[in-house]
Design a protein around this motif. Structure first.
Motif: not given
Length: 252
Positions: A52-76
């Motif tokens: 699951x962690x590997x799938x999540x990492x792949x989504x950061x690379x291929x899904x702009x929406x998920x990448x934004x979720x991840x970046x927003x959460x890191x910033x918050x």
């Protein structure tokens, strides 16, 4: 919390929800409540949480929406993703101790995802260190019988001194709102006859618990190792209530 608490959602029957509950509890407590967690994937050889962690990492690379979720959460939150350790049961506790000793920040809770086979020396060694075992159970004959057999085996080991688990609770999962509440009361009366405790929180059967990120769909995410469960999806899931009850038991 001062010393790390060791917790496992565990049962021998696949499909009872132990891996999903492990991930959701860890992600909610870490990203939302701010507790420091470590997740240990001992479910060899499939290592579902590592996958699951590997799938999540792949989504950061291929899904702009998920990448934004991840970046927003890191910033918050200013939180890097919590660590996921994959280890066979016989090596897990040694590696966990090494991580705890080397970690600059104190770890509050270590969640273990254990294999279903309890007759394994490595699993027994982990059980000996656990503060709490939570056995997911559903009102399904196969899951119910399997989970009850698992819990009774742990209880037998407790009475004979083979394990020293501090606390064990049954947890109703995959609860269908259409089922009569007295059905669960009757089952809980049986659990009580066997000396088994049941958590008050009941987890509903909802597709939200299985909603991960998508490479093609722009949708809110509930189950992930890199972002918290989406706030808009939390209603009706009983995940906050489960977290409150879990922390209450651990802090007794």
């Amino acid at each position: 919390m001062t010393d790390p608490k060791f917790v496992a959602f565990s049962t021998q029957k696949g499909g009872a929800g132990k891996t999903t509950l492990t991930v959701l509890a860890a992600s909610y407590l870490y990203y939302v409540r701010g507790l420091k967690v470590l997740v240990v994937d001992c479910d060899f050889p499939q290592y579902s949480i590592e996958d699951m962690r590997e799938r999540d990492k792949e989504l950061i690379e291929c899904s702009p929406v998920f990448k934004k979720m991840f970046s927003d959460n890191m910033r918050l939150t200013k939180l890097a993703p919590y660590p996921v350790l994959s280890a066979q049961p016989e090596n897990a506790m040694r590696k966990v101790r090494e991580i705890i000793d080397d970690c600059e920040d104190e770890i509050d809770i270590v969640f273990f995802d254990l294999p279903g086979t309890v007759n394994n020396p490595g699993v027994v060694s982990i059980l000996n260190c656990l503060d709490m075992v939570i056995v997911p159970v559903a009102a399904d004959k196969v899951i119910l019988e399997s989970s009850l057999a698992f819990a009774l085996k742990i209880q037998e080991w407790l009475t004979t001194g083979r394990t020293s688990v501090k606390q064990m609770y049954m947890l109703w999962n995959l609860v269908d709102a259409r089922e009569k509440t007295d059905l669960y009361d009757q089952y809980e009366a049986v659990f009580e006859e066997y000396g088994l405790q049941t958590m008050k929180t009941k987890i509903p059967d909802t597709k939200k618990y299985r909603r991960e990120g998508s490479k093609t769909l722009n949708r809110a995410v509930f189950r992930s190792t890199l972002v918290p469960p989406d706030k808009t999806l939390l209603k009706g899931t009983r995940l906050p209530e489960l977290a409150d009850e879990l922390l209450g038991i651990l802090n007794q």
